[in-house]
Design a protein around this motif. Structure first.
Motif, PDB file in Angstrom:
ATOM      1  N   ASN A  52      -0.253  -5.890  -7.549  1.00 55.66           N
ATOM      2  CA  ASN A  52      -1.133  -7.050  -7.472  1.00 55.66           C
ATOM      3  C   ASN A  52      -0.346  -8.304  -7.104  1.00 55.66           C
ATOM      4  O   ASN A  52      -0.859  -9.180  -6.418  1.00 55.66           O
ATOM      5  CB  ASN A  52      -1.877  -7.243  -8.792  1.00 55.66           C
ATOM      6  N   LYS A  53       0.902  -8.396  -7.536  1.00 51.89           N
ATOM      7  CA  LYS A  53       1.732  -9.565  -7.223  1.00 51.89           C
ATOM      8  C   LYS A  53       1.972  -9.685  -5.723  1.00 51.89           C
ATOM      9  O   LYS A  53       2.205 -10.776  -5.220  1.00 51.89           O
ATOM     10  CB  LYS A  53       3.064  -9.488  -7.966  1.00 51.89           C
ATOM     11  N   CYS A  54       1.926  -8.569  -5.022  1.00 50.19           N
ATOM     12  CA  CYS A  54       2.110  -8.559  -3.567  1.00 50.19           C
ATOM     13  C   CYS A  54       0.791  -8.805  -2.830  1.00 50.19           C
ATOM     14  O   CYS A  54       0.765  -8.808  -1.602  1.00 50.19           O
ATOM     15  CB  CYS A  54       2.686  -7.218  -3.122  1.00 50.19           C
ATOM     16  N   GLY A  55      -0.295  -8.931  -3.566  1.00 47.99           N
ATOM     17  CA  GLY A  55      -1.596  -9.160  -2.936  1.00 47.99           C
ATOM     18  C   GLY A  55      -2.289  -7.894  -2.482  1.00 47.99           C
ATOM     19  O   GLY A  55      -3.178  -7.936  -1.632  1.00 47.99           O
ATOM     20  N   TYR A  56      -1.904  -6.729  -3.034  1.00 53.68           N
ATOM     21  CA  TYR A  56      -2.477  -5.463  -2.579  1.00 53.68           C
ATOM     22  C   TYR A  56      -3.803  -5.110  -3.238  1.00 53.68           C
ATOM     23  O   TYR A  56      -4.410  -4.098  -2.888  1.00 53.68           O
ATOM     24  CB  TYR A  56      -1.482  -4.320  -2.785  1.00 53.68           C
ATOM     25  N   LEU A  57      -4.276  -5.942  -4.173  1.00 52.55           N
ATOM     26  CA  LEU A  57      -5.589  -5.692  -4.778  1.00 52.55           C
ATOM     27  C   LEU A  57      -6.670  -5.695  -3.696  1.00 52.55           C
ATOM     28  O   LEU A  57      -7.542  -4.829  -3.691  1.00 52.55           O
ATOM     29  CB  LEU A  57      -5.902  -6.721  -5.857  1.00 52.55           C
ATOM     30  N   ASN A  58      -6.603  -6.631  -2.767  1.00 58.50           N
ATOM     31  CA  ASN A  58      -7.596  -6.681  -1.683  1.00 58.50           C
ATOM     32  C   ASN A  58      -7.546  -5.423  -0.826  1.00 58.50           C
ATOM     33  O   ASN A  58      -8.573  -4.900  -0.410  1.00 58.50           O
ATOM     34  CB  ASN A  58      -7.387  -7.917  -0.805  1.00 58.50           C
ATOM     35  N   LYS A  59      -6.339  -4.924  -0.560  1.00 60.30           N
ATOM     36  CA  LYS A  59      -6.190  -3.705   0.240  1.00 60.30           C
ATOM     37  C   LYS A  59      -6.760  -2.503  -0.533  1.00 60.30           C
ATOM     38  O   LYS A  59      -7.403  -1.635   0.054  1.00 60.30           O
ATOM     39  CB  LYS A  59      -4.708  -3.491   0.561  1.00 60.30           C
ATOM     40  N   PHE A  60      -6.548  -2.489  -1.855  1.00 61.03           N
ATOM     41  CA  PHE A  60      -7.115  -1.432  -2.689  1.00 61.03           C
ATOM     42  C   PHE A  60      -8.643  -1.470  -2.618  1.00 61.03           C
ATOM     43  O   PHE A  60      -9.289  -0.443  -2.423  1.00 61.03           O
ATOM     44  CB  PHE A  60      -6.641  -1.583  -4.141  1.00 61.03           C
TER      45      PHE A  60
END
Length: 100
Positions: free
Chosen positions: A15-23
């Protein structure tokens, strides 16, 4: 022998890398193709976007530096529902980097 039950799909993402949106994008794509599929997501290691089907890792961003190919992942889910063995997923092409 046809199984016809949805496999377990889990995603570990950073989530710190901003991958929540990709998930969330991945979940939307997979649930559109497989309406009864439930995708389990959890925040994990830094830089991770790891996808497992029935406990077998089919994609690792930590290893490939790429995201999974959503269409190929959808095919893996269909193949697994048909009773075939889980296989590795193709990666999306990396287009945001350039080597000089």
């Amino acid at each position: 022998m046809e199984q016809n039950s949805d496999p377990e799909v889990s995603v570990e993402y950073c989530n710190k890398c901003g991958y929540l949106n990709k998930f969330q994008e991945l979940v939307e794509h997979l649930e559109e193709k497989h309406p009864s599929l439930k995708v389990i997501g959890r925040e994990g290691r830094r830089g991770s976007f790891e996808v497992a089907v029935n406990g077998t890792v089919v994609h690792s961003k930590l290893s490939t530096l790429a995201y999974p190919d959503y269409e190929d992942l959808s095919k893996i889910i269909l193949e697994t529902k048909e009773g075939k063995s889980v296989r590795k997923c193709k990666e999306q092409p990396i287009t945001s980097c350039s080597l000089s």
